[in-house]
Every structure is written in C-alpha cells, then in structure tokens.
Design a protein around this motif. Structure first.
Motif, PDB file in Angstrom:
ATOM      1  N   CYS A  92       0.830  -1.212   0.000  1.00 52.20           N
ATOM      2  CA  CYS A  92       0.000   0.000   0.000  1.00 52.20           C
ATOM      3  C   CYS A  92       0.863   1.260   0.000  1.00 52.20           C
ATOM      4  O   CYS A  92       0.554   2.224  -0.713  1.00 52.20           O
ATOM      5  CB  CYS A  92      -0.955  -0.011   1.188  1.00 52.20           C
ATOM      6  SG  CYS A  92      -2.287  -1.230   1.014  1.00 52.20           S
ATOM      7  N   GLU A  93       1.922   1.273   0.762  1.00 49.05           N
ATOM      8  CA  GLU A  93       2.817   2.433   0.777  1.00 49.05           C
ATOM      9  C   GLU A  93       3.456   2.643  -0.602  1.00 49.05           C
ATOM     10  O   GLU A  93       3.496   3.750  -1.128  1.00 49.05           O
ATOM     11  CB  GLU A  93       3.907   2.252   1.829  1.00 49.05           C
ATOM     12  CG  GLU A  93       4.885   3.409   1.868  1.00 49.05           C
ATOM     13  CD  GLU A  93       5.993   3.160   2.870  1.00 49.05           C
ATOM     14  OE1 GLU A  93       7.019   2.552   2.482  1.00 49.05           O
ATOM     15  OE2 GLU A  93       5.817   3.562   4.035  1.00 49.05           O
ATOM     16  N   ARG A  94       3.962   1.571  -1.186  1.00 46.91           N
ATOM     17  CA  ARG A  94       4.651   1.679  -2.475  1.00 46.91           C
ATOM     18  C   ARG A  94       3.741   2.212  -3.572  1.00 46.91           C
ATOM     19  O   ARG A  94       4.162   2.994  -4.412  1.00 46.91           O
ATOM     20  CB  ARG A  94       5.210   0.326  -2.896  1.00 46.91           C
ATOM     21  CG  ARG A  94       5.769   0.396  -4.328  1.00 46.91           C
ATOM     22  CD  ARG A  94       6.601  -0.774  -4.677  1.00 46.91           C
ATOM     23  NE  ARG A  94       7.841  -0.691  -3.927  1.00 46.91           N
ATOM     24  CZ  ARG A  94       8.915  -1.397  -4.196  1.00 46.91           C
ATOM     25  NH1 ARG A  94       8.912  -2.245  -5.197  1.00 46.91           N
ATOM     26  NH2 ARG A  94       9.996  -1.277  -3.475  1.00 46.91           N
ATOM     27  N   PHE A  95       2.475   1.793  -3.590  1.00 51.54           N
ATOM     28  CA  PHE A  95       1.574   2.153  -4.683  1.00 51.54           C
ATOM     29  C   PHE A  95       0.576   3.251  -4.309  1.00 51.54           C
ATOM     30  O   PHE A  95      -0.336   3.544  -5.082  1.00 51.54           O
ATOM     31  CB  PHE A  95       0.851   0.913  -5.205  1.00 51.54           C
ATOM     32  CG  PHE A  95       1.798  -0.061  -5.867  1.00 51.54           C
ATOM     33  CD1 PHE A  95       2.282   0.191  -7.148  1.00 51.54           C
ATOM     34  CD2 PHE A  95       2.236  -1.180  -5.192  1.00 51.54           C
ATOM     35  CE1 PHE A  95       3.174  -0.688  -7.750  1.00 51.54           C
ATOM     36  CE2 PHE A  95       3.129  -2.068  -5.789  1.00 51.54           C
ATOM     37  CZ  PHE A  95       3.608  -1.815  -7.067  1.00 51.54           C
ATOM     38  N   GLY A  96       0.752   3.870  -3.138  1.00 50.61           N
ATOM     39  CA  GLY A  96      -0.121   4.973  -2.743  1.00 50.61           C
ATOM     40  C   GLY A  96      -1.565   4.554  -2.527  1.00 50.61           C
ATOM     41  O   GLY A  96      -2.489   5.297  -2.829  1.00 50.61           O
ATOM     42  N   ILE A  97      -1.759   3.365  -1.996  1.00 45.75           N
ATOM     43  CA  ILE A  97      -3.099   2.823  -1.761  1.00 45.75           C
ATOM     44  C   ILE A  97      -3.573   3.231  -0.374  1.00 45.75           C
ATOM     45  O   ILE A  97      -2.829   3.117   0.608  1.00 45.75           O
ATOM     46  CB  ILE A  97      -3.092   1.284  -1.883  1.00 45.75           C
ATOM     47  CG1 ILE A  97      -2.681   0.865  -3.302  1.00 45.75           C
ATOM     48  CG2 ILE A  97      -4.442   0.690  -1.507  1.00 45.75           C
ATOM     49  CD1 ILE A  97      -2.354  -0.609  -3.445  1.00 45.75           C
ATOM     50  N   MET A  98      -4.815   3.694  -0.303  1.00 47.29           N
ATOM     51  CA  MET A  98      -5.404   4.065   0.972  1.00 47.29           C
ATOM     52  C   MET A  98      -5.488   2.833   1.866  1.00 47.29           C
ATOM     53  O   MET A  98      -6.089   1.827   1.491  1.00 47.29           O
ATOM     54  CB  MET A  98      -6.804   4.648   0.739  1.00 47.29           C
ATOM     55  CG  MET A  98      -7.413   5.264   1.964  1.00 47.29           C
ATOM     56  SD  MET A  98      -9.086   5.947   1.655  1.00 47.29           S
ATOM     57  CE  MET A  98      -8.850   6.895   0.171  1.00 47.29           C
TER      58      MET A  98
END
Length: 179
Positions: A144-150
């Motif tokens: 999630c951090e790597r791909f900007g996922i909420m």
C-alpha cells in the motif's frame, strides 16, 4: 462486451450472476471468505451502499440456493470453481472501486486476497482495510505504501471511507467511456 446501462439504486450482484450491461458505477468487495468461515462483512457493506446508484459485486455466495460448497474441488478442471474465479477476476477488472478487507484473524493468511492486492495494486482503485492481527499485515502495509493505496486500520473507518468514495463516484460519473 456489455453495453452501458441506466443505473438503478443498490444492485447487489453475486456469482454466478452477470449483468447484460456494464454499470455506470460499481464497487467490488474483495477480501476474506475463507470457504465461508470469515465474517460476512460483504453483506453489511452492500447494505451500507444500498441507497446509492451503484452496483456492488459481492463474490461471497451467501443467499438461499446460492451458497458456497466448501467441499468443491479447487482445480481449473472443475467448471464450478473456474466459474467462480473467472467471475471474480472479471468483476475486479471492471469495477470502479475495489474495497478490500483483510480479516484480522492471524491464522487466516488470506492468500487469495493478497494475490488480488498484488494484481490490482497499480489500478488506483483500491481501498484497503487491514486491522491488527493479520499474519501478513507487514506485506500489505509495504504494498500500500509503495503504490499509494489508501490503507485503513478499522472496519468502521473502512466502511465510512468506502461509502464516501462511492458517493464521490456517483456524484461525478455519469457516462461510460468504455472498458
């Protein structure tokens, strides 16, 4: 290829049902089912969204006459199993929002949900809830951090956020551009 449709309020679609037309707005409820042993969060989420002009795709078979058979042979040669997996993959691809919930039970490692997270991490349509307790929470956090996922920590925040994003989608999306 389905044609575009006129959206109606609160359509809740479960496998093997398919619409003949592509909905204007849709949410896929991805997450733990665990052969029917995970909490039935999908039905609760569908109810939260039921007053919106949006289709909710729920892969969990939990209606009378349409329940999941835990003894089903999980093999590509089994037409019922393949139908379920194809249904899920098709609707994950088509959906505007993927609401993904990881059951915090540390024994349930959620391999299919983790696979779906990886498959759709770059789609920019995921909202993920991963409460404390999941055995592979660290992997979910990193993806999630790597791909900007909420990424949300509680089911309450998850439900509110999915509702808010669905409302936003309904307020702005009035035509289908294609798929």
């Amino acid at each position: 290829m389905p044609a575009q449709s006129k959206q109606v309020l609160g359509q809740h679609i479960q496998p093997p049902a398919r619409l003949n037309v592509r909905p204007l707005r849709s949410v896929f409820l991805a997450g733990n089912i665990n052969m029917g042993t995970a909490p039935p969060w999908q039905r609760e989420m569908a109810e939260i969204l039921s007053d919106l002009p949006i289709v909710v795709y729920n892969p969990r078979r939990d209606q009378a006459g349409n329940t999941f058979d835990p003894t089903l042979k999980q093999d590509i040669s089994n037409p019922k199993f393949k139908e379920q997996v194809d249904w899920e993959m098709d609707h994950l691809d088509q959906s505007d929002i993927i609401a993904m919930y990881f059951d915090p039970d540390p024994v349930k490692l959620s391999p299919i949900t983790l696979l779906e997270l990886g498959l759709h991490a770059q789609d920019r349509k995921l909202i993920v809830c991963c409460p404390q307790g999941l055995g592979r929470k660290c992997n979910v956090q990193i993806v999630c951090e790597r791909f900007g996922i909420m990424l949300l920590e509680t089911r309450e925040d998850f439900e509110k956020t999915v509702r808010k994003e669905a409302e936003r989608l309904c307020s702005r999306k009035s035509v289908v551009v294609g798929f």
